[in-house]
Design a protein around this motif. Structure first.
Motif, short mmCIF file in Angstrom:
data_model
loop_
_atom_site.label_atom_id
_atom_site.label_comp_id
_atom_site.label_asym_id
_atom_site.label_seq_id
_atom_site.Cartn_x
_atom_site.Cartn_y
_atom_site.Cartn_z
N ASN A 123 0.43 -1.15 -0.32
CA ASN A 123 -0.07 0.21 -0.11
C ASN A 123 0.39 0.63 0.15
OD1 ASN A 123 -2.17 1.72 -0.01
ND2 ASN A 123 -2.57 1.02 1.72
N LEU A 124 1.25 1.85 -1.01
CA LEU A 124 1.46 3.23 -1.20
C LEU A 124 0.87 4.07 -1.26
CD1 LEU A 124 4.24 2.24 -4.19
CD2 LEU A 124 4.62 1.63 -1.91
N LYS A 125 1.35 5.40 -0.73
CA LYS A 125 0.74 6.93 -0.38
C LYS A 125 1.76 8.07 -0.52
CE LYS A 125 -3.11 4.65 3.13
NZ LYS A 125 -3.41 5.18 4.50
N THR A 126 1.47 8.78 -1.13
CA THR A 126 2.43 10.08 -1.11
C THR A 126 1.11 11.21 -0.78
OG1 THR A 126 2.96 9.25 -3.18
CG2 THR A 126 3.58 11.06 -2.50
N GLU A 127 1.98 12.12 0.30
CA GLU A 127 1.33 12.82 0.91
C GLU A 127 1.46 14.25 0.87
OE1 GLU A 127 -1.09 11.23 4.84
OE2 GLU A 127 -0.29 12.92 4.78
N PHE A 128 1.54 15.37 0.12
CA PHE A 128 1.49 17.20 0.04
C PHE A 128 1.30 18.29 1.07
CE2 PHE A 128 1.15 15.16 -3.92
CZ PHE A 128 2.63 14.57 -4.26
N ARG A 129 1.86 17.79 2.23
CA ARG A 129 1.48 18.65 3.67
C ARG A 129 1.91 19.93 3.46
NH1 ARG A 129 2.07 14.61 9.24
NH2 ARG A 129 1.42 13.45 8.32
N ILE A 130 1.01 21.16 4.39
CA ILE A 130 1.12 22.44 3.86
C ILE A 130 0.48 22.33 5.56
CG2 ILE A 130 0.60 24.68 3.33
CD1 ILE A 130 -0.56 22.89 1.00
N TYR A 131 1.85 22.91 6.41
CA TYR A 131 1.45 23.51 7.72
C TYR A 131 1.02 24.25 8.07
CZ TYR A 131 3.89 18.93 9.49
OH TYR A 131 3.76 17.75 8.82
N SER A 132 0.33 24.49 9.56
CA SER A 132 0.14 26.19 10.00
C SER A 132 1.22 26.50 10.65
CB SER A 132 -1.11 25.86 11.33
OG SER A 132 -0.90 25.22 11.79
N LYS A 133 2.55 26.17 10.96
CA LYS A 133 3.61 26.35 11.92
C LYS A 133 4.66 25.94 11.26
CE LYS A 133 1.61 26.67 16.29
NZ LYS A 133 1.05 26.39 18.23
N GLU A 134 5.75 26.34 11.54
CA GLU A 134 7.18 25.92 10.93
C GLU A 134 7.51 24.85 11.90
OE1 GLU A 134 10.80 28.28 10.86
OE2 GLU A 134 9.49 29.83 9.89
N ILE A 135 7.94 23.98 10.51
CA ILE A 135 7.90 22.14 11.24
C ILE A 135 9.05 21.94 10.76
CG2 ILE A 135 5.35 21.12 10.01
CD1 ILE A 135 6.91 20.82 7.83
N ASN A 136 9.94 22.62 10.03
CA ASN A 136 11.49 22.39 9.85
C ASN A 136 12.32 23.32 11.22
OD1 ASN A 136 10.99 24.91 8.76
ND2 ASN A 136 12.79 24.85 6.97
N SER A 137 12.09 22.26 12.74
CA SER A 137 13.07 23.08 13.55
C SER A 137 13.97 22.08 14.53
CB SER A 137 11.78 23.23 14.59
OG SER A 137 10.74 21.70 15.05
N PHE A 147 -1.29 22.30 13.01
CA PHE A 147 -1.82 21.76 11.89
C PHE A 147 -1.27 21.81 10.96
CE2 PHE A 147 -5.36 22.99 8.72
CZ PHE A 147 -6.67 22.04 9.31
N TYR A 148 -2.25 20.57 10.10
CA TYR A 148 -1.22 20.50 8.89
C TYR A 148 -3.06 19.89 7.33
CZ TYR A 148 -1.93 15.59 9.22
OH TYR A 148 -1.77 13.73 9.37
N TYR A 149 -3.13 20.04 7.00
CA TYR A 149 -3.45 19.49 4.80
C TYR A 149 -2.92 18.95 4.24
CZ TYR A 149 -3.77 23.74 2.79
OH TYR A 149 -3.53 25.03 1.96
N ALA A 150 -3.40 18.11 3.39
CA ALA A 150 -2.48 17.27 2.94
C ALA A 150 -3.53 16.55 1.52
CB ALA A 150 -1.58 16.35 3.69
N PRO A 151 -3.32 16.83 0.49
CA PRO A 151 -3.56 16.45 -0.63
C PRO A 151 -2.81 14.64 -0.52
CG PRO A 151 -2.91 18.36 -0.62
CD PRO A 151 -2.13 18.56 -0.37
N GLN A 152 -3.57 13.75 -0.95
CA GLN A 152 -2.51 12.60 -1.07
C GLN A 152 -3.86 11.40 -2.23
OE1 GLN A 152 -4.63 8.82 1.49
NE2 GLN A 152 -2.90 9.29 2.86
N LEU A 153 -2.32 10.47 -2.46
CA LEU A 153 -2.47 10.10 -3.39
C LEU A 153 -2.11 8.48 -2.89
CD1 LEU A 153 -0.88 11.89 -6.32
CD2 LEU A 153 -3.03 11.88 -6.00
N THR A 154 -3.53 7.16 -3.22
CA THR A 154 -2.44 6.41 -3.17
C THR A 154 -3.01 5.10 -4.25
OG1 THR A 154 -3.77 6.79 -0.80
CG2 THR A 154 -3.91 4.39 -1.57
N TYR A 155 -1.67 3.96 -4.00
CA TYR A 155 -1.64 2.84 -4.35
C TYR A 155 -1.72 1.60 -3.51
CZ TYR A 155 -0.82 -0.98 -8.28
OH TYR A 155 -0.84 -1.41 -8.90
N LYS A 156 -2.73 0.39 -4.34
CA LYS A 156 -2.98 -0.20 -2.94
C LYS A 156 -3.07 -1.69 -4.85
CE LYS A 156 -5.32 -3.01 0.48
NZ LYS A 156 -5.99 -2.48 1.30
N SER A 157 -1.99 -2.74 -4.30
CA SER A 157 -2.34 -4.12 -5.03
C SER A 157 -1.78 -4.71 -4.08
CB SER A 157 -1.40 -4.20 -5.67
OG SER A 157 -1.10 -5.11 -6.22
#
Length: 258
Positions: A123-137, A147-157
């Motif tokens: 099961n493969l998933k890819t998310e493009f995450r957009i955060y409300s605060k800086e995360i690379n701390s 908080f974040y929201y993220a478009p997600q793509l999925t492929y499962k075999s």
């Protein structure tokens, strides 16, 4: 037609999420622009996480998140599917929902849709995450949440081979031996809160979307539970089915910064 559309959507979201603001970060890191009285901080590269809840549903998912910009990241998840055919959840929900408490190949609780009956899968998933605060701390950051929201793509075999199920149709009980191959493509939107505590990560998430399932089933053998002569047939027939369905997903991941 489905595969090119899936790739186009994938690339469009990638460019939208990561096609801007990279130059400013590169220049800041290259020339080390900072305030005179600030202290240089070591930033984490990303995170490594697992989902312990998903083990209940016969999958071991491992997520690798790469920090891109101060408020954006790219996450890859690989889930390894393993069989749990004898689990009580499988027997109750999928293998006894037909006539007289036997299996059925129809509807939502068909044994063919069970996550427990597969021999193996990925099961493969890819998310493009957009955060409300800086995360690379810094890796030694104090506890914080974002908080974040993220478009997600999925492929499962996934698949199983030569499995036998007890079935009952119109007063006739029989056993059916078959093989299944299933491929699922999906797109959705995820929402979550990721917490950082001295390098440890807790990621609570939920979301929804739409999936497409292509399933190929080959029935190899049908026979009666008694030993009547000529009661066994070998149809060796293959049927293909395509279905679309919505999904809702909730979960939790735990891990650490790299």
């Amino acid at each position: 037609m489905k595969t090119p559309f899936f790739i186009i959507v994938f690339l469009s979201i990638y460019l939208e999420c990561f096609g801007i603001n990279n130059s400013n970060i590169s220049l800041n890191e290259l020339y080390d622009y900072s305030n005179a009285d600030s202290i240089p901080e070591k930033r984490a590269f990303g995170t490594l996480k697992i989902n312990p809840i998903q083990l209940i549903f016969s999958e071991i998912p491992v997520s690798f998140e790469i920090y891109r910009t101060p408020k954006r990241s790219l996450q890859f998840q690989v889930g390894f599917i393993f069989p749990r055919r004898d689990s009580k959840m499988n027997q109750t929900a999928f293998n006894s929902n037909g006539e007289e408490g036997m299996a059925t190949d129809k509807g939502l609780y068909s044994y063919r849709n069970s996550p427990f009956n597969n021999d193996f899968g990925i099961n493969l998933k890819t998310e493009f995450r957009i955060y409300s605060k800086e995360i690379n701390s810094p890796q030694t950051t104090n506890h914080r949440k974002s908080f974040y929201y993220a478009p997600q793509l999925t492929y499962k075999s996934c698949f199983y081979k030569d499995q036998t199920f007890a079935m009952h149709y119109s007063g006739f009980s029989h056993y059916q031996t078959e093989s299944k191959y299933s491929h699922i493509l999906g797109i959705g939107i995820m929402f979550g809160i990721q917490s950082y505590n001295h390098g440890l990560i807790t990621d609570w998430y939920g979301g929804f979307g739409l999936r497409s399932r292509t399933m190929s089933v080959t029935v190899n053998k049908i026979y009666s539970p008694d030993s009547r002569p000529d009661s066994t047939i070998y149809p060796n027939t293959t049927s293909d089915d395509v279905s679309f369905y919505p999904f809702v997903n909730f979960g939790m991941r735990m891990g650490f910064e790299l």
